[in-house]
Design an enzyme around this catalytic site. Structure first.
Site, PDB file in Angstrom:
ATOM      1  CE  LYS A  71      -1.815  -4.817   6.248  1.00  0.00           C
ATOM      2  NZ  LYS A  71      -2.518  -5.257   5.131  1.00  0.00           N
ATOM      3  CD  GLU A  89      -1.248  -6.408   0.102  1.00  0.00           C
ATOM      4  OE1 GLU A  89      -0.804  -5.107   0.424  1.00  0.00           O
ATOM      5  OE2 GLU A  89      -1.841  -7.190   0.932  1.00  0.00           O
ATOM      6  NE  ARG A 143      -7.146 -10.895   2.814  1.00  0.00           N
ATOM      7  CZ  ARG A 143      -7.511  -9.763   3.051  1.00  0.00           C
ATOM      8  NH1 ARG A 143      -8.784  -9.513   2.752  1.00  0.00           N
ATOM      9  NH2 ARG A 143      -6.634  -8.967   3.433  1.00  0.00           N
TER      10      ARG A 143
HETATM   11  C1  3PG Z   1      -6.522  -5.529   3.624  1.00  0.00           C
HETATM   12  O1  3PG Z   1      -5.724  -6.446   4.331  1.00  0.00           O
HETATM   13  O2  3PG Z   1      -7.571  -6.168   3.726  1.00  0.00           O
HETATM   14  C2  3PG Z   1      -6.184  -4.340   3.543  1.00  0.00           C
HETATM   15  O3  3PG Z   1      -5.414  -3.597   4.408  1.00  0.00           O
HETATM   16  C3  3PG Z   1      -7.389  -3.479   2.778  1.00  0.00           C
HETATM   17  O4  3PG Z   1      -8.018  -2.895   3.796  1.00  0.00           O
HETATM   18  P1  3PG Z   1      -9.404  -2.066   3.084  1.00  0.00           P
HETATM   19  O5  3PG Z   1     -10.372  -3.296   2.572  1.00  0.00           O
HETATM   20  O6  3PG Z   1      -9.863  -1.363   4.247  1.00  0.00           O
HETATM   21  O7  3PG Z   1      -8.816  -1.201   1.897  1.00  0.00           O
END
Ligand code: 3PG
Length: 209
Positions: free
Chosen positions: A131, A43, A47
């Site tokens: 999710k 994924e 960002r």
């Molecule tokens: C996110 O969207 O940043 C993910 O859920 C990952 O979360 P994490 O950094 O706690 O693994």
């Protein structure tokens, strides 16, 4: 066009690295390390403005990987994902507007939920996979077990606080479809090109999946 359930079946049981990468060359290199260790699904979060170029670099270099996008906040991002025929898109929260747009585009969207009400709303929109975010802060496995009773046909993609010490417990839950986590390839290691650290973590995790 494949049915959405068939497209999403590639995610079943997977530990999915959640990536924030800003350089296309880094993106392909990190994807190669993760794929070499056994990852089959990634994924890539949207960002930064460079995210799409990073995504394209990964898909060009590793067409066998199943690569979706995360942190989807807007319809325009869904449209770009649909144009690229991406296998999935993930958003941090539940928006009826985004879900309906995704459905109109036949783009598999996995929206975030944090409460039973949001799971119910997602179900009423026709979804069966959501999710759970941020999973650990919300109650983690205890919350998933509590939701399994009244919302028995819903499946979850928990992320947020998942790491090497808890991902196996999440994947062992009957209502967990897959999990996502940034710990395998955190932004700090990516920025510093510390691919050995990423390789070590990924080999440890996928070697024992
Ligand atoms: C996110 O969207 O940043 C993910 O859920 C990952 O979360 P994490 O950094 O706690 O693994």
């Amino acid at each position: 066009m494949k049915p959405i359930a068939e497209t999403l079946s590639a995610l079943r049981g997977q530990l999915i690295p959640v990536l924030d990468i800003r350089e296309p060359e880094q993106a392909a290199a990190v994807a190669g390390v993760l794929a070499g260790a056994g990852a089959t699904v990634l994924e890539l979060t949207l960002r930064s403005p460079q995210a799409w170029r990073c995504l394209d670099a990964i898909r060009d270099a590793y067409p066998e990987l199943v690569v979706g996008v995360g942190s989807v906040l807007e319809e325009s991002q869904l449209r770009q994902a649909a144009q690229r025929k991406l296998p999935f898109a993930v958003s941090p929260g539940l928006s009826e507007q985004l879900v309906r747009s995704a459905q109109a585009m036949h783009m598999p969207l996995i929206p975030g939920v944090a409460t039973a009400s949001e799971v119910l709303n997602a179900r009423l929109l026709g979804l069966r996979l959501v999710k759970l975010f941020p999973a650990e802060l919300l109650g983690g496995i205890a919350l998933l077990r509590a939701l399994a009773g009244p919302l028995a046909d819903m499946q979850f993609f928990p992320s947020g606080g998942i790491n090497e010490s808890n991902y196996r417990d999440y994947l062992a839950q009957a209502n967990v479809f897959c999990v996502g986590a940034s710990w395998l390839a955190p932004a700090s290691d990516i920025e510093q090109s510390d691919r050995d650290a990423i390789r070590r973590r990924a080999e440890g995790a996928y070697g024992s999946c």
